[in-house]
Every structure is written in C-alpha cells, then in structure tokens.
Scaffold this active site. Structure first.
Site, PDB file in Angstrom:
ATOM      1  N   GLU A 186      -0.954  -1.300  -4.930  1.00 47.55           N
ATOM      2  CA  GLU A 186      -2.196  -0.565  -5.169  1.00 47.55           C
ATOM      3  C   GLU A 186      -1.976   0.447  -6.277  1.00 47.55           C
ATOM      4  O   GLU A 186      -1.026   1.229  -6.241  1.00 47.55           O
ATOM      5  CB  GLU A 186      -2.659   0.150  -3.900  1.00 47.55           C
ATOM      6  CG  GLU A 186      -4.004   0.844  -4.097  1.00 47.55           C
ATOM      7  CD  GLU A 186      -4.525   1.458  -2.821  1.00 47.55           C
ATOM      8  OE1 GLU A 186      -5.241   0.780  -2.083  1.00 47.55           O
ATOM      9  OE2 GLU A 186      -4.173   2.627  -2.570  1.00 47.55           O
ATOM     10  N   ASP A 227       0.887  -1.162   0.000  1.00 41.02           N
ATOM     11  CA  ASP A 227       0.000   0.000   0.000  1.00 41.02           C
ATOM     12  C   ASP A 227       0.923   1.209   0.000  1.00 41.02           C
ATOM     13  O   ASP A 227       1.418   1.617   1.045  1.00 41.02           O
ATOM     14  CB  ASP A 227      -0.892  -0.021   1.232  1.00 41.02           C
ATOM     15  CG  ASP A 227      -1.841   1.156   1.299  1.00 41.02           C
ATOM     16  OD1 ASP A 227      -2.196   1.705   0.233  1.00 41.02           O
ATOM     17  OD2 ASP A 227      -2.226   1.544   2.424  1.00 41.02           O
ATOM     18  N   ASP A 268      -2.467   0.740   7.232  1.00 38.05           N
ATOM     19  CA  ASP A 268      -1.685   0.579   6.001  1.00 38.05           C
ATOM     20  C   ASP A 268      -1.196  -0.862   5.856  1.00 38.05           C
ATOM     21  O   ASP A 268      -1.134  -1.399   4.754  1.00 38.05           O
ATOM     22  CB  ASP A 268      -0.484   1.535   5.986  1.00 38.05           C
ATOM     23  CG  ASP A 268      -0.894   2.962   6.286  1.00 38.05           C
ATOM     24  OD1 ASP A 268      -1.232   3.692   5.347  1.00 38.05           O
ATOM     25  OD2 ASP A 268      -0.902   3.326   7.476  1.00 38.05           O
TER      26      ASP A 268
END
Length: 177
Positions: free
Chosen positions: A68, A7, A141
């Site tokens: 991501e 992430d 996260d």
C-alpha cells in the site's frame, strides 16, 4: 502468479498471499499480521518486521509484492512508521529480486469492491466472497493485505500490456525519426 500483499505498519503489518491468474479463481494461501510492541525501539521494530516478512518471502516465494502506497495523514508519527515499514518490505523484496508494486488505498478499494471510497466492512465482505472464505480474516490488516494482493493480481496484466504498448510505441517513433 503468487502475490504477497502488504498493508504496512509498525504495530500491525498486514500480510496476505494470494494465488491466481488468467482463467483461475483467486485463492488465499496465507494471511496474518506481523506485530511489534509499541514501546520498543523503532530500529528493533523495523528489524522484526523485516525478519518476519523475509521469512514469509522465503517460505512462500511470491512472484510480486504489492504494498500500500503511504498516503498523507494528520498524524505524522503514524505516517513515518508506515513509510518505514513499507521501506523495509520493499528492501526485503529487492534483495530477493522480487518486483514491488505500489497501490493507493482507493485503487485497492475500487479493484475489490468497485468503489474507491468503500469502507473497511465493504472491503472485508468482498474479500470474503472473492476468496470464498467462511469469514473475513482477522484482524482487518490481514484483510487489507489480501485486498492489496487481489488488486495487483487483477491490475498487473493490464498494466503489463500498457507498458508493452508504450515500449512498442516508443520504438516505432524512434524508427520513424
């Protein structure tokens, strides 16, 4: 298969590593966050992200890295930092010949919760259940990175089959000409 989920972010870059495969329950290998000081020079922050992610890649030897895909936000500065962090992660993987897959936030949410509009709490609840953890990983996260890894773990067999079918179909068309 071992998947490193990332992430991306400059202040907090979530990391989650998951093992799994056909007929196997997924298992969390590691999760955490690479942190950099917001007041540091951006080049030094990117270097720190790269070095820590490279160390994790060398230690855990993932088969794939799932990152991501950066999406549009109103804060251009945040988008730029996120994209730059994603770029150094992709570069670190490429240097090790590790394939990189990109997943959108809604794709990840749908994969782990069944709802592409799930909120952070729903994703955390599902990650905790799916990986049989006693509590959601902190900070969020790390949870998001685990969700990315699971998304890829589950989606990659189907994506590989579709790609193979596409290659076969193109081959058949080429022969038929």
């Amino acid at each position: 298969m071992r998947v490193l989920g990332v992430d991306p972010g400059l202040t907090r870059c979530g990391i989650g590593i998951v093992d799994g495969g056909a007929g196997q329950a997924p298992r969390m290998v590691a999760a955490g966050v690479v942190r950099t000081p917001a007041d540091a020079d951006i080049a030094l922050r990117l270097l720190q992200v790269a070095e820590e992610v490279e160390a994790l890649m060398d230690r855990y030897r993932p088969d794939t890295v799932a990152v991501e895909r950066v999406f549009s936000q109103h804060n251009v500065r945040t988008v730029m930092g996120t994209a730059q962090a994603a770029g150094v992660v992709a570069l670190a993987a490429a240097r090790r010949t590790i394939p990189v897959a990109w997943h959108t936030p809604s794709e990840v949410k749908a994969a782990v919760s069944g709802n592409g509009d799930a909120d952070k709490a729903q994703v955390a609840t599902m990650i905790t259940r799916l990986l049989r953890l006693s509590a959601p990983p902190k900070p969020v996260d790390a949870t998001d990175a685990l969700a990315l890894a699971l998304c890829h773990l589950w989606r990659s067999p189907l994506q590989n089959k579709l790609a193979e079918q596409t290659r076969l179909a193109r081959g058949i068309r080429m022969v038929a000409r």
